[in-house]
Write a protein that holds these residues in place. Sequence first.
Motif, PDB file in Angstrom:
ATOM      1  N   ILE A  65       7.343  18.303  -5.477  1.00 32.77           N
ATOM      2  CA  ILE A  65       7.356  17.062  -4.972  1.00 32.77           C
ATOM      3  C   ILE A  65       7.268  16.020  -6.246  1.00 32.77           C
ATOM      4  O   ILE A  65       6.091  15.796  -6.654  1.00 32.77           O
ATOM      5  CB  ILE A  65       6.410  16.742  -3.811  1.00 32.77           C
ATOM      6  CG1 ILE A  65       6.621  17.740  -2.724  1.00 32.77           C
ATOM      7  CG2 ILE A  65       6.619  15.262  -3.405  1.00 32.77           C
ATOM      8  CD1 ILE A  65       5.751  17.564  -1.658  1.00 32.77           C
ATOM      9  N   GLY A  66       8.032  15.252  -6.334  1.00 33.36           N
ATOM     10  CA  GLY A  66       7.859  14.103  -7.245  1.00 33.36           C
ATOM     11  C   GLY A  66       8.802  14.395  -8.652  1.00 33.36           C
ATOM     12  O   GLY A  66       9.030  15.567  -9.129  1.00 33.36           O
ATOM     13  N   ALA A  67       9.476  13.259  -9.184  1.00 39.31           N
ATOM     14  CA  ALA A  67      10.285  13.456 -10.216  1.00 39.31           C
ATOM     15  C   ALA A  67       9.488  13.919 -11.464  1.00 39.31           C
ATOM     16  O   ALA A  67      10.023  14.080 -12.427  1.00 39.31           O
ATOM     17  CB  ALA A  67      11.172  12.380 -10.356  1.00 39.31           C
ATOM     18  N   ARG A  68       8.361  13.413 -11.610  1.00 40.16           N
ATOM     19  CA  ARG A  68       7.611  13.154 -12.573  1.00 40.16           C
ATOM     20  C   ARG A  68       8.039  12.406 -13.802  1.00 40.16           C
ATOM     21  O   ARG A  68       8.029  12.818 -14.974  1.00 40.16           O
ATOM     22  CB  ARG A  68       6.987  14.542 -13.019  1.00 40.16           C
ATOM     23  CG  ARG A  68       6.080  15.189 -12.015  1.00 40.16           C
ATOM     24  CD  ARG A  68       5.832  16.672 -12.407  1.00 40.16           C
ATOM     25  NE  ARG A  68       5.009  17.351 -11.612  1.00 40.16           N
ATOM     26  CZ  ARG A  68       5.126  17.673 -10.327  1.00 40.16           C
ATOM     27  NH1 ARG A  68       6.474  17.720  -9.987  1.00 40.16           N
ATOM     28  NH2 ARG A  68       4.351  18.151  -9.685  1.00 40.16           N
ATOM     29  N   PHE A 114       0.731  -1.095   0.062  1.00 44.12           N
ATOM     30  CA  PHE A 114       0.208  -0.226   0.107  1.00 44.12           C
ATOM     31  C   PHE A 114       0.833   1.348  -0.037  1.00 44.12           C
ATOM     32  O   PHE A 114       0.453   2.070  -0.704  1.00 44.12           O
ATOM     33  CB  PHE A 114      -0.690  -0.129   1.105  1.00 44.12           C
ATOM     34  CG  PHE A 114      -1.698   1.170   1.516  1.00 44.12           C
ATOM     35  CD1 PHE A 114      -3.021   1.122   0.537  1.00 44.12           C
ATOM     36  CD2 PHE A 114      -1.618   2.116   2.321  1.00 44.12           C
ATOM     37  CE1 PHE A 114      -3.747   2.333   0.722  1.00 44.12           C
ATOM     38  CE2 PHE A 114      -2.457   3.270   2.428  1.00 44.12           C
ATOM     39  CZ  PHE A 114      -3.485   3.365   1.488  1.00 44.12           C
ATOM     40  N   THR A 115       1.832   1.383   0.675  1.00 42.15           N
ATOM     41  CA  THR A 115       2.671   2.457   0.980  1.00 42.15           C
ATOM     42  C   THR A 115       3.631   2.615  -0.202  1.00 42.15           C
ATOM     43  O   THR A 115       3.967   3.804  -0.564  1.00 42.15           O
ATOM     44  CB  THR A 115       3.577   2.501   2.384  1.00 42.15           C
ATOM     45  OG1 THR A 115       4.214   1.378   2.342  1.00 42.15           O
ATOM     46  CG2 THR A 115       2.445   2.429   3.475  1.00 42.15           C
ATOM     47  N   ALA A 116       3.834   1.718  -0.749  1.00 43.38           N
ATOM     48  CA  ALA A 116       4.800   1.550  -2.067  1.00 43.38           C
ATOM     49  C   ALA A 116       3.843   2.115  -3.383  1.00 43.38           C
ATOM     50  O   ALA A 116       4.637   2.938  -3.997  1.00 43.38           O
ATOM     51  CB  ALA A 116       5.125   0.195  -2.389  1.00 43.38           C
ATOM     52  N   GLY A 117       2.693   1.784  -3.135  1.00 47.93           N
ATOM     53  CA  GLY A 117       1.595   2.513  -4.303  1.00 47.93           C
ATOM     54  C   GLY A 117       1.618   3.988  -4.037  1.00 47.93           C
ATOM     55  O   GLY A 117       1.804   4.790  -4.961  1.00 47.93           O
ATOM     56  N   LEU A 118       1.518   4.315  -2.745  1.00 52.25           N
ATOM     57  CA  LEU A 118       1.363   5.847  -2.517  1.00 52.25           C
ATOM     58  C   LEU A 118       2.634   6.623  -2.871  1.00 52.25           C
ATOM     59  O   LEU A 118       2.616   7.756  -3.376  1.00 52.25           O
ATOM     60  CB  LEU A 118       1.077   6.113  -1.028  1.00 52.25           C
ATOM     61  CG  LEU A 118      -0.093   5.688  -0.279  1.00 52.25           C
ATOM     62  CD1 LEU A 118      -0.165   5.840   1.122  1.00 52.25           C
ATOM     63  CD2 LEU A 118      -1.262   6.541  -0.995  1.00 52.25           C
ATOM     64  N   ALA A 119       4.001   6.135  -2.675  1.00 49.61           N
ATOM     65  CA  ALA A 119       5.107   6.598  -2.785  1.00 49.61           C
ATOM     66  C   ALA A 119       5.285   6.807  -4.137  1.00 49.61           C
ATOM     67  O   ALA A 119       5.744   7.670  -4.673  1.00 49.61           O
ATOM     68  CB  ALA A 119       6.151   6.024  -2.312  1.00 49.61           C
ATOM     69  N   THR A 120       4.939   5.775  -4.921  1.00 49.72           N
ATOM     70  CA  THR A 120       5.109   5.614  -6.487  1.00 49.72           C
ATOM     71  C   THR A 120       4.256   6.715  -7.008  1.00 49.72           C
ATOM     72  O   THR A 120       4.501   7.666  -7.875  1.00 49.72           O
ATOM     73  CB  THR A 120       4.688   4.357  -6.779  1.00 49.72           C
ATOM     74  OG1 THR A 120       5.430   3.480  -6.625  1.00 49.72           O
ATOM     75  CG2 THR A 120       4.717   4.404  -8.482  1.00 49.72           C
ATOM     76  N   LEU A 121       2.671   7.118  -6.711  1.00 51.03           N
ATOM     77  CA  LEU A 121       2.098   8.131  -7.129  1.00 51.03           C
ATOM     78  C   LEU A 121       2.765   9.543  -6.941  1.00 51.03           C
ATOM     79  O   LEU A 121       2.617  10.380  -7.756  1.00 51.03           O
ATOM     80  CB  LEU A 121       0.687   7.974  -6.506  1.00 51.03           C
ATOM     81  CG  LEU A 121      -0.249   6.792  -7.097  1.00 51.03           C
ATOM     82  CD1 LEU A 121      -1.493   6.861  -6.176  1.00 51.03           C
ATOM     83  CD2 LEU A 121      -0.309   6.761  -8.329  1.00 51.03           C
ATOM     84  N   LEU A 122       3.316   9.635  -5.629  1.00 48.34           N
ATOM     85  CA  LEU A 122       4.252  10.718  -5.581  1.00 48.34           C
ATOM     86  C   LEU A 122       5.107  11.039  -6.470  1.00 48.34           C
ATOM     87  O   LEU A 122       5.369  12.309  -6.823  1.00 48.34           O
ATOM     88  CB  LEU A 122       4.624  10.706  -4.008  1.00 48.34           C
ATOM     89  CG  LEU A 122       3.766  11.055  -2.759  1.00 48.34           C
ATOM     90  CD1 LEU A 122       4.646  11.127  -1.402  1.00 48.34           C
ATOM     91  CD2 LEU A 122       3.056  12.471  -2.740  1.00 48.34           C
ATOM     92  N   GLY A 178      12.825  17.139  -6.617  1.00 46.58           N
ATOM     93  CA  GLY A 178      11.341  16.790  -6.416  1.00 46.58           C
ATOM     94  C   GLY A 178      11.497  15.373  -6.033  1.00 46.58           C
ATOM     95  O   GLY A 178      10.465  14.786  -5.306  1.00 46.58           O
ATOM     96  N   GLY A 179      12.235  14.499  -6.902  1.00 51.40           N
ATOM     97  CA  GLY A 179      12.287  13.071  -6.729  1.00 51.40           C
ATOM     98  C   GLY A 179      12.689  12.694  -5.259  1.00 51.40           C
ATOM     99  O   GLY A 179      12.261  11.901  -4.553  1.00 51.40           O
ATOM    100  N   LEU A 180      13.752  13.382  -4.694  1.00 48.81           N
ATOM    101  CA  LEU A 180      14.157  13.277  -3.480  1.00 48.81           C
ATOM    102  C   LEU A 180      13.052  13.776  -2.358  1.00 48.81           C
ATOM    103  O   LEU A 180      12.911  13.135  -1.480  1.00 48.81           O
ATOM    104  CB  LEU A 180      15.550  13.903  -2.992  1.00 48.81           C
ATOM    105  CG  LEU A 180      16.703  13.500  -3.803  1.00 48.81           C
ATOM    106  CD1 LEU A 180      17.830  14.283  -3.433  1.00 48.81           C
ATOM    107  CD2 LEU A 180      17.047  11.943  -3.536  1.00 48.81           C
ATOM    108  N   ARG A 181      12.326  14.623  -2.416  1.00 47.91           N
ATOM    109  CA  ARG A 181      11.343  15.070  -1.674  1.00 47.91           C
ATOM    110  C   ARG A 181      10.172  13.894  -1.787  1.00 47.91           C
ATOM    111  O   ARG A 181       9.561  13.617  -0.665  1.00 47.91           O
ATOM    112  CB  ARG A 181      10.649  16.448  -2.171  1.00 47.91           C
ATOM    113  CG  ARG A 181      11.465  17.574  -1.784  1.00 47.91           C
ATOM    114  CD  ARG A 181      10.821  18.870  -2.004  1.00 47.91           C
ATOM    115  NE  ARG A 181      11.313  20.097  -1.482  1.00 47.91           N
ATOM    116  CZ  ARG A 181      11.551  21.262  -1.906  1.00 47.91           C
ATOM    117  NH1 ARG A 181      10.952  21.609  -3.308  1.00 47.91           N
ATOM    118  NH2 ARG A 181      11.813  22.309  -1.259  1.00 47.91           N
TER     119      ARG A 181
END
Length: 489
Positions: A101-104, A85-93, A307-310
């Motif tokens: 926030i996010g490397a996009r 579940f948390t891996a999914g949240l982090a991947t969406l971020l 952004g990716g590190l954040r």
Amino acid sequence: MAATPRFRNDADAASDADPHLVPEPASANRKHPVDETLPPLKMFTSGLQHVAAMYAGVVAPPMIVGPAVGLTPKETAFLMGASLFTAGLATLLQTLGFWRIGARLPFVNGVSFAGVTPMVAIGKDRGHDGIAVIFGAIIVAGLLGFLLAPYFCKLVRFFPPVVTGTVITLIGLSLLPVAFNWSQGGNATAGDYGSTTNITMAAATLVIVLALRKLLRGFLQQIAILLGLVLGTLIAIPVGITDFGAIKDADLIGFPTPFHFGPPQFEAAAIVSMCIVMLVCMTESTADMLALGRIVDRPADERTIEGGLRADTLGSAISPLFNGFMCSAFAQNIGLVAMTKVRSRFVVAAGGGILIVLGLVPVAASVIALVPLPVLGGAGIVLFGSVAASGIQTLATAALEKGENALIVAAAVGIGLIPIAAPDFYHAFPKDALVVLDSGISTGCVVAIVLNLAFNHLGGNRDADPSEQESRPGAKQESPAAASSAAAH
């Protein structure tokens, strides 16, 4: 960095650099492939392929930490669902992002292996209290990393091709032993570990994946890994290495209740240990973003890395709320992007959505768990080898004939391979030092950066690696298409 003009200029540069190359048609409204969406079916199946490639890596840390701290099998299974579940949240971020926030990029996040050893040391035989201390340390480390991200990202200037190529190669080489372990069965204490049956299944899956890549075309070729895993699993059923027990014991619905094991506890020694792990994860994630940026033809600049590190660190800080561990980049999925050429970040976002569903529906997660590790290992050889091949391709542009660049690569790769070739090499060192030393990616990265500074910066020797200019903020970036053309010639 404006994506649309960049993509248009890359096509023009490719045409100028090599008249035999046919540039893709471009228009002012054309999106970069990273920002393109695919039809729903392609989006789902490609995202599922990413989940299949990373599933074992996500559930392995809780499988190790849970029993070590004294949790019951059911509580360990709960940890595994929470990690999905948390891996999914982090991947969406990472893929969708918000604000800065996010490397996009098509960047997959999951539970970091770097934290397993210190987490076991922190929580060993302490039960729920041990888990609570681990979660408290991760929260503090995540928040500290979030604050450091704007400064840490400036290290990108110290990652010219001679460094990034070395690190990308090490990422692939460091992952290959994981594939070999899976191919043997994954559990060294099991009676069938390394059996001819397991290795034959891994070899069969490898041959199937290669054959599918050769024979199929279009979208089916892009999901050859997923098809190979399905076919390999079907073959494994009559062989007798497919375990259906996970489906029988799985609950239909299971939400990861916030702070299921009690409120987080904060201990200084545990916090220091996990902060060190966070710095290691940030170093590896920086290298992974640089690798992925080159693969998808959108070089990662300081803002992308920030952004990716954040996203990495914020995902890690939030993860304990839902009973998950520290999150970082999953390099095996970079190999999948390199192999399939599917560069859309929305495909990986779909994979993040699937991970969330798997975390909420344990019975669905158990279906993915049907894939035997030998089957996953056979596919992993191709995936992880693709990462190493991408690193070698980057090194081809690093002017190894100039100055001491070849020496930099030789020393960094040699030292980076120590934890792989001689796992007990650092056995006499303090346990805290092993957090860094046992990661060949981290040690190789540090050596490459230090030697590049020593040979190509100090003493006024700044022109030994002409490609170094492109890594400096504000410098004119060479077209990826032109770079590929130059490497090919």
